[in-house]
Design a protein around this motif. Structure first.
Motif, mmCIF file in Angstrom:
data_model
loop_
_atom_site.group_PDB
_atom_site.id
_atom_site.type_symbol
_atom_site.label_atom_id
_atom_site.label_comp_id
_atom_site.label_asym_id
_atom_site.label_seq_id
_atom_site.Cartn_x
_atom_site.Cartn_y
_atom_site.Cartn_z
ATOM 1 N N LEU A 1 -47.638 15.412 -12.802
ATOM 2 C CA LEU A 1 -47.452 16.620 -12.003
ATOM 3 C C LEU A 1 -48.251 16.477 -10.720
ATOM 4 O O LEU A 1 -49.469 16.328 -10.751
ATOM 5 N N LEU B 1 -47.483 28.687 -7.533
ATOM 6 C CA LEU B 1 -47.611 28.531 -8.985
ATOM 7 C C LEU B 1 -47.592 29.871 -9.704
ATOM 8 O O LEU B 1 -47.373 29.931 -10.916
ATOM 9 N N PHE C 1 -58.339 22.726 -11.657
ATOM 10 C CA PHE C 1 -57.557 23.956 -11.794
ATOM 11 C C PHE C 1 -57.941 24.984 -10.734
ATOM 12 O O PHE C 1 -57.098 25.763 -10.287
ATOM 13 N N GLN D 1 -43.820 25.453 -12.583
ATOM 14 C CA GLN D 1 -44.734 26.418 -13.181
ATOM 15 C C GLN D 1 -44.900 26.186 -14.672
ATOM 16 O O GLN D 1 -46.005 26.296 -15.211
ATOM 17 N N TYR E 1 -47.113 23.213 -15.248
ATOM 18 C CA TYR E 1 -48.500 23.580 -14.969
ATOM 19 C C TYR E 1 -49.090 24.375 -16.142
ATOM 20 O O TYR E 1 -50.248 24.158 -16.539
ATOM 21 N N LYS E 2 -48.294 25.261 -16.729
ATOM 22 C CA LYS E 2 -48.757 26.021 -17.898
ATOM 23 C C LYS E 2 -49.038 25.087 -19.080
ATOM 24 O O LYS E 2 -49.909 25.378 -19.903
ATOM 25 N N CYS F 1 -55.970 24.138 -7.848
ATOM 26 C CA CYS F 1 -54.569 24.536 -8.041
ATOM 27 C C CYS F 1 -54.355 26.009 -7.742
ATOM 28 O O CYS F 1 -53.247 26.417 -7.352
ATOM 29 N N ALA G 1 -44.257 20.405 -4.397
ATOM 30 C CA ALA G 1 -44.718 19.911 -5.695
ATOM 31 C C ALA G 1 -43.598 19.102 -6.330
ATOM 32 O O ALA G 1 -42.417 19.248 -5.965
ATOM 33 N N VAL H 1 -42.641 16.928 -10.338
ATOM 34 C CA VAL H 1 -43.078 16.527 -11.658
ATOM 35 C C VAL H 1 -42.151 15.444 -12.174
ATOM 36 O O VAL H 1 -40.931 15.507 -11.996
ATOM 37 N N LEU I 1 -49.127 18.210 -6.941
ATOM 38 C CA LEU I 1 -49.114 19.498 -6.256
ATOM 39 C C LEU I 1 -49.696 19.358 -4.855
ATOM 40 O O LEU I 1 -50.729 18.722 -4.660
#
Length: 862
Positions: A81, A157, A148, A126, A129-130, A151, A88, A90, A83
């Motif tokens: 991932l 996000l 984080f 998103q 990222y979670k 981020c 962004a 992935v 950013l």
């Protein structure tokens, strides 16, 4: 591999099962750093990491952070991932972070992109990222939180977007892939095609899919000499095996490691691909249930949409008598290591190591030094003073339990080096300063501090209230008025943050860079070096100066500059505190700005406090009072505005708790008992304020204790976790209902509670009136008044039932109304004796708490 070379990204979070960090450092890391992708976090399977310990790694803990993940199953996802500020992407697939995963294997990956002109796949970004937040939450890492926090600058996000119907990202942290996949599959499946290198021996997934999806046909494609398929097992009638070959012959010479599953419906088709093999541990179990952690993409499309791969890229050949399978065991339940290393970090002379261990650790030794051990359940934290030792990135230490000595290995993170990496993209002014190894022009830095003091940390309105005048505020405006527009003007304009910019940018930063941290780093250079000029440079320098007298004069000038910097930093911290605690500031500022500024301020003065120099910036008591003042002002602010900020949990709460405990510890040295009681009451109000207005900690404060202990250690207070916990419990003015009930049960008294209208407590015991019983009543009353659940209840009634039937007193009732401040006592007798009622007024809750603390029952003598 080319995808990782793309510039424009500041953060990369990646996962892998098998990992070759030497390959990562030499082949991938340099691309990332050259493109200013400086926030680098690796989530890796903890049990498989040991194969890196014999490699000459040089950048681990300095340029990137490693977070190990442990479980009953293996941590198996393959995610990259990336950013950036406005974009962004992935990558999800099957390849590990190894030469095989990047070069020699045939792997399957897909890349999903987002930018300001293309929001189609923002939901996927998103969700991925979670995924990282989930695994960080499950096994928290202090170090990885620096990434984080970076981020959090990327507002996209948190934007509200809707999922795509055609592609989803799935992982099995809590729910199995099978449970999530079912809702995505068409109701009628004609055919399933399976291409995977690994299978479980009893084909659990195959049987499950036949039961759930009821396909007419199943094709399984296997590569010769690489698959572990149980070829001799009895298969369902509708299942056929084929030899996997590729149209492009170069792929046939590589080991196939991809995993892809194709579901063909009547009008729609679905494919699932990623890290999951065709095994029970990957598809039918979640990680929380003991399965392997996996991550996949699932795509839906019209009929024949995926033919470009399944029909044009691969060939299905009959399996002949020469076809061979391998006996590789599917990766599943791992042997849980005796010691599960979590992280190690060095700050100054202190090395702190955290690990999980179910054994009882009695001793920890590093380079013949015994460490200080604290633990919370099976989480151990060990600290060593390593002032006299060099520590390599990979290191070993011994731990001893009752029965055995274990050798543990791990890696150390260097805070300073990581900070340097993460802030590598400096402003031109800083680069100029950095190029001067002796930083002889300190006045540039002093001027920056003065300018920053006037414009970075106070709001526009507050500066006006303090009499500075907005029109004369910025160097930028003055230069512009004199037609002196240039680089300096543009840079200083960035320093000034007005109210409009606050809502758009991360406060206290320039273009995402932490200005304060860079200033501090430059400011502290002269104080961190006892000799300003290195020995090997002095001879050359003396030749240039020619005379010893001129050298002494030069060094004395450096001393003057040191004093100037000392004065400026003390003034900086004092004015900063006055600014962020001023009434005008607190009445107007947003919680985002206030919390960010308090965090910056506290980090700044912690750094000043920890500097070793001839004249310290703070003595211990003054330093604690500085932070204590901030806590009280923040609690005042929080009573009128809601506060919800990640810095609270990650940084401020442990610091605030450490300051409260430090003041509690110092109160022990007081001779005046009234001063001690007053101090502890105030600290209790502070703890309660943190719980009520900042973050609820009544039941969860123990998670902060290791960090609290570390901060106390920096204050030369070496308290155990048990001591810290006891001090918090002693001053915490509220308790949970569960704690109250446990307190009663420990007294071995039978009881019943009714909470409907008033709090009514019936207790069954042998009554014996007198001073001791009155003290018992005071204790019970003080306890019920402190139960958080009953905070807004006004009336409390205790009914003491006398089990001694030979005694004339049948029951005793104590009633208290904390809104009317009234206590009533009622004695009810047997044998028709008349009851007696006594009333006392103006008894405040604080009177009851004081009586309980002083063990004084006179309040009930009426």
């Amino acid at each position: 591999m080319e995808e990782l070379k793309e510039p424009g990204y500041s953060v990369i979070l990646l996962t892998s099962f098998s990992t070759d960090l030497l390959f990562f450092e030499r082949m991938i890391l340099r691309w990332l750093l050259e493109n200013n992708c400086n926030y680098i976090g690796l989530f890796l399977d903890g049990s498989s990491f040991s194969n890196n310990f014999d490699k000459p790694l040089s950048q681990i803990g300095k340029s990137y952070i490693v977070k190990p993940i442990y479980g009953e199953g293996v941590f198996h996802p393959k995610i990259f991932l990336m950013l950036g500020k406005n974009k962004a992407k992935v990558l999800v697939g099957s390849g590990n972070l190894t030469p095989a995963g990047f070069i020699t294997n045939t792997e399957i990956f897909n890349v999903i992109r987002f930018d300001k002109d293309n929001y189609d796949y923002l939901y996927i970004i998103q969700e991925v990222y979670k995924f990282f937040l989930f695994y960080n939450k499950e096994q928290k890492s202090k170090l990885i939180n620096t990434i984080f926090r970076k981020c959090e600058e990327y507002k996209y996000l948190k934007e509200r977007v809707y999922p795509s119907r055609n592609i989803m990202f799935l992982h099995n942290g809590e729910k199995t892939l099978q449970e999530q996949l079912v809702s995505f599959i068409p109701p009628i499946i004609k055919e399933i095609e399976i291409i995977s290198p690994y299978f479980d021996k009893k084909l659990y997934v195959l049987n499950k899919w036949i039961e759930v999806f009821k396909p007419e046909k199943i094709n399984i494609l296997l590569q010769d000499k690489t698959s572990n398929f149980p070829i001799n097992i009895v298969r369902p009638e509708n299942t056929d095996l084929y030899s996997l070959n590729f149209q492009h012959s170069e792929y046939n010479n590589k080991r196939y490691h991809g995993k892809i599953f194709h579901f063909k419906g009547i009008e729609e088709e679905v494919v699932m691909y990623g890290s999951a093999n065709f095994s029970r541990q990957a598809i039918l179990e979640s990680f929380s249930q003991g399965g392997n952690a996996e991550a996949v993409f699932v795509e839906r499309g019209s009929k024949e949409k995926f033919d470009s791969f399944f029909q044009k890229e691969i060939k299905r050949l009959p399996i002949n008598s020469n076809f061979q399978v391998v006996e590789t065991e599917i990766k599943s339940k791992t042997h849980l290591l005796s010691i599960q290393f979590l992280e190690a970090s060095r700050e100054g002379d202190i090395l702190t190591v955290s690990f999980l261990c179910d054994l009882s650790i009695k001793e920890a030794i590093f380079k013949n030094e015994r460490g200080s051990i604290t633990h919370l359940d099976n989480l151990y934290t060990i600290t060593w003073n390593v002032a006299n030792y060099e520590i390599s990135p990979l290191f070993s230490f011994e731990v001893k339990s009752n029965d055995e000595t274990l050798l543990a290995t791990g890696w150390v993170h260097d805070y300073l080096a990581l900070t340097d990496t993460q802030t590598m993209d400096k402003l031109s002014l800083y680069k100029t300063l950095e190029n001067d190894p002796y930083l002889t022009d300190y006045q540039n830095v002093v001027n920056l501090v003065k300018d920053l003091l006037n414009r970075l940390f106070l709001t526009e309105q507050d500066l006006t209230d303090k009499g500075h005048g907005v029109k004369t505020l910025t160097i930028h405006n003055r230069l512009e008025a004199n037609n002196e527009v240039g680089d300096t003007s543009q840079i200083i304009d960035d320093y000034y943050v007005n109210e409009e910019q606050m809502s758009k940018e991360v406060y206290g930063s320039i273009g995402g860079r932490n200005v304060l941290d860079e200033l501090i780093r430059q400011l502290l250079k002269p104080f961190n070096e006892t000799v300003i000029y290195e020995v090997d440079k002095q001879d050359e320098f003396i030749k240039q100066i020619n005379t010893k007298a001129e050298l002494q004069k030069k060094l004395s000038v450096e001393g003057i500059i040191r004093k100037s910097l000392y004065s400026q930093m003390r003034k900086f911290s004092r004015n900063f505190k006055e600014g962020i605690t001023s009434e005008a500031y607190l009445s107007q500022v947003s919680e985002e700005v206030l919390i960010t500024n308090i965090t910056l301020y506290q980090q700044f003065i912690w750094k000043l406090y920890n500097i070793e120099c001839d004249e310290p910036f703070f003595n211990k008591i003054d330093f604690i009072e500085e932070l204590y003042t901030i806590l009280n002002r923040l609690l005042q602010f929080a009573q009128t505005k809601d506060i919800n900020h990640s810095y609270l949990k990650d940084i401020l709460i442990p610091q605030f708790l450490s300051i409260v405990i430090a003041k509690d510890r110092f109160a022990d040295n007081e001779d005046n008992i009234n001063v001690i009681r007053t101090t502890k009451k105030q600290l209790g109000r502070n703890i309660y304020g943190i719980h009520k207005y900042l973050i609820p900690i009544r039941n969860d404060y123990e998670v902060y204790l290791p960090e609290v202990r570390t901060y106390l250690y920096k204050l030369d207070l070496n308290l155990s976790l048990e001591d810290i916990k006891k001090r918090i419990e002693d001053i915490f003015p509220i308790i949970s209902l569960k704690q109250f009930l446990k307190w009663i049960e420990n007294k071995n008294i039978k009881y019943r509670i009714n909470e409907e209208n008033e709090i009514s407590l019936r207790l069954y015991t042998h009554l014996k009136l007198g001073g001791e019983f009155n003290l018992t009543l005071i204790q019970y009353l003080a306890k019920v008044l402190s139960v958080e659940k009953w905070e807004y209840k006004s009336t409390f009634k205790f009914v003491w039932i006398n089990n001694n039937r030979e005694h004339n007193l049948k029951k005793f009732i104590l009633y208290y109304n904390r809104k009317k401040f009234v206590i009533k006592k009622k004695y009810i007798y047997r044998n028709d004796y008349e009851s007696i009622l006594s009333i006392r007024r103006n008894v405040y809750p604080s009177n009851i708490q004081d009586a309980a603390e002083k063990i004084d029952s006179s309040i009930l003598s009426f």
